[in-house]
Design an enzyme around this catalytic site. Sequence first.
Site, PDB file in Angstrom:
ATOM      1  N   THR A 137      74.323 -33.559-137.889  1.00 15.37           N
ATOM      2  CA  THR A 137      73.962 -34.383-136.739  1.00 15.37           C
ATOM      3  C   THR A 137      72.700 -35.195-136.958  1.00 15.37           C
ATOM      4  O   THR A 137      72.610 -36.343-136.508  1.00 15.37           O
ATOM      5  CB  THR A 137      73.782 -33.484-135.495  1.00 15.37           C
ATOM      6  OG1 THR A 137      75.023 -32.848-135.201  1.00 15.37           O
ATOM      7  CG2 THR A 137      73.331 -34.294-134.286  1.00 15.37           C
ATOM      8  N   THR A 158      74.456 -28.064-137.794  1.00  9.45           N
ATOM      9  CA  THR A 158      74.141 -26.766-137.200  1.00  9.45           C
ATOM     10  C   THR A 158      75.323 -25.803-137.173  1.00  9.45           C
ATOM     11  O   THR A 158      75.131 -24.587-137.171  1.00  9.45           O
ATOM     12  CB  THR A 158      73.629 -26.948-135.760  1.00  9.45           C
ATOM     13  OG1 THR A 158      74.634 -27.611-134.974  1.00  9.45           O
ATOM     14  CG2 THR A 158      72.352 -27.765-135.736  1.00  9.45           C
TER      15      THR A 158
END
EC number: 3.5.1.1
Length: 335
Positions: free
Chosen positions: A12, A89
């Site tokens: 991200t 993540t």
Amino acid sequence: MKNILIIYTGGTIGMVRTPNGYAPQSGYFLSELEAIPALRSPEMPRWELHEMSPLLDSSNMTVKEWNEVAQLIYDNYGAYDGFVVLHGTDTMAYTASALSFMLENLAKPVVLTGSQIPLCEVRSDGADNLITSLLIAADDRVHEVCLYFGGNLMRGNRTTKYSADGLAAFHSPNFPPLAEAGITIRYNPTALRPEPEGDLRLQLMENVPIGVIKVFPGIQFSLFEQIMTEKLRGIVIETFGAGNIPGDGSALLPIIRRAFENGTVLTVCSQCPQGAVSLGAYEASSSLKGAGAVSGLDMTTEAAVAKLYYLFSCGYDKDTVKQMMGCDLRGEMTV
């Protein structure tokens, strides 16, 4: 001045908006970093960026990518004082666990981090996570693979992703933080691993067939019998509480025994994030131990999976793997 290598795998932190949602874009991330004034501060270490190819959403990370990152660290170990791995993540805890086993006698910091909001967005948490990770990577007090996120530095193989949308996305439920970042970075000396003796050793991973089963009320164990073949080398079973399974374990236990005879090592972890497995503490768990399962104690599922990959990749036989799954190798469990 310390020299740090930033390894950008995707995730991200460096993604951009596309018609199909956020996605990594090759060649874009360096310009984002150069736009952060703090990274040019004299208080910061020198850094260089290595962009992996292809860039991946971390849900697509595999053993192949673990090997590539570990090999890159190993090959550049003498040229840099520390390493920051930028990672998505979703599987960051798996990669952190894997790297901790692959890099034996690690004497320099390897810090995994990322963000919940891309750097291209106004409220991104990426800049703070990256800046703090660089400062930690330039500090001589850390001698292990760790994960920094949301103000906490955690042992990599003790972490698990806790939140899909919170900025404190990771927890270390069974081990205290290595450091907390507020106005200053406050290290916890008793939690840090000592500097090892000996040279760095690299063990690449083989894509060993490994499975994970999560126990639930009403589970029909017989459905899993077909996957318990000699091809399955290791399996992690997430049980209730301290290692308990439903009372109708009569269907599971013969499967476990047969799997162990075929060379499969079964490790028991708990679905509870905090606490440890204690096989035999309850009647509902004693049968697992008798069938040949090994207790994962307070290991996370992520660490147990990575450890199985590592031990089988070392070439150990099933009895040695079973014995070593119950031993602390890199601070991944409390013995």
